[in-house]
Design a protein around this motif. Structure first.
Motif, mmCIF file in Angstrom:
data_model
loop_
_atom_site.group_PDB
_atom_site.id
_atom_site.type_symbol
_atom_site.label_atom_id
_atom_site.label_comp_id
_atom_site.label_asym_id
_atom_site.label_seq_id
_atom_site.Cartn_x
_atom_site.Cartn_y
_atom_site.Cartn_z
ATOM 1 N N GLY A 91 29.766 18.374 52.918
ATOM 2 C CA GLY A 91 29.080 16.729 52.937
ATOM 3 C C GLY A 91 27.769 16.747 52.318
ATOM 4 O O GLY A 91 27.550 15.571 51.766
ATOM 5 N N GLU A 92 26.913 17.749 52.623
ATOM 6 C CA GLU A 92 25.577 17.520 52.083
ATOM 7 C C GLU A 92 25.554 17.831 50.547
ATOM 8 O O GLU A 92 24.813 17.102 50.075
ATOM 9 N N LEU A 93 26.459 18.698 49.988
ATOM 10 C CA LEU A 93 26.769 18.918 48.527
ATOM 11 C C LEU A 93 27.294 17.288 47.818
ATOM 12 O O LEU A 93 26.703 16.880 46.859
ATOM 13 N N ILE A 94 28.223 16.487 48.602
ATOM 14 C CA ILE A 94 28.599 15.306 48.066
ATOM 15 C C ILE A 94 27.441 14.267 48.055
ATOM 16 O O ILE A 94 27.202 13.526 47.192
ATOM 17 N N ALA A 95 26.432 14.415 49.116
ATOM 18 C CA ALA A 95 25.468 13.527 49.125
ATOM 19 C C ALA A 95 24.203 13.867 47.871
ATOM 20 O O ALA A 95 23.827 13.084 47.165
ATOM 21 N N VAL A 96 24.076 15.298 47.561
ATOM 22 C CA VAL A 96 23.323 15.624 46.267
ATOM 23 C C VAL A 96 23.972 14.875 45.079
ATOM 24 O O VAL A 96 23.581 14.378 44.328
ATOM 25 N N LEU A 97 25.426 14.970 44.990
ATOM 26 C CA LEU A 97 26.128 14.519 43.731
ATOM 27 C C LEU A 97 25.925 13.043 43.732
ATOM 28 O O LEU A 97 26.031 12.614 42.593
ATOM 29 N N ASN A 98 26.056 12.317 44.886
ATOM 30 C CA ASN A 98 25.784 10.928 44.922
ATOM 31 C C ASN A 98 24.673 10.248 44.099
ATOM 32 O O ASN A 98 24.617 9.336 43.734
#
Length: 176
Positions: A91-98
């Motif tokens: 989830g934290e990685l998705i936030a970075v990618l977003n």
């Protein structure tokens, strides 16, 4: 962006690290890690994907993995060292990618397990050929990478919205 030109995301686990008496963030690559990172770089270059951006954890082993891998590329993408990737959950990685600018079409994220493998599994709503089965069988050993395809804006990247198009891991009898 047309459906004919999807974005590509490569999720790349750092290569094999050594275990000297340093804190986890500062662990360097082992000799095998340097070799595997270069081999992974050749395999990534062979994909022909024109990478625009690399998001790399600030940990020593991820920076060294990227240093050895990118030497195999015909063109070096812009690299951003991002401390939030270290020990990040999917989830934290998705936030970075977003947060990726929409002019970036293809990117590489160099990170750590279990986050990288978990992110691959979470994002991949579908898979081409036997890519998912190969990943399931091999796991996500050091220097492995997954290639995902995605058809929307970076802000819209969320679980199940990408397609696993390829998976690669260094050949080895005993994986660690």
């Amino acid at each position: 962006m047309s459906v004919a030109e999807p974005r590509r995301i490569v999720l790349f686990r750092h290569a094999k690290a050594d275990w000297p008496q340093v804190n986890d963030h500062e662990r360097p690559l082992a000799e095998r890690g340097r070799q595997d990172a270069a081999l992974a770089g050749r395999k990534l270059a062979d994909t022909g994907i024109p990478f625009d951006l690399t998001l790399c954890s600030t940990a020593t082993r991820t920076r060294e993995t990227w240093k050895h891998a990118v030497q195999e590329f015909p063109r070096r993408p812009k690299t951003v060292y991002e401390e939030r990737i270290y020990e990040a959950s999917p989830g934290e990685l998705i936030a970075v990618l977003n947060e990726t600018p929409d002019d970036v079409r293809n990117l590489i994220l160099v990170g750590h397990n279990p986050g990288v493998q978990g992110l691959t599994e979470v994002l991949a709503g579908s898979a081409d050929g036997d890519a998912r089965e190969r990943m399931s069988r091999r796991g996500f050993p050091t220097a492995a990478f997954a290639v995902l395809s995605y058809d929307g804006p970076w802000k819209g990247l969320e679980p199940g919205t990408a397609r696993l198009t390829d998976y690669w891991a260094p050949p080895r009898e005993t994986l660690t």
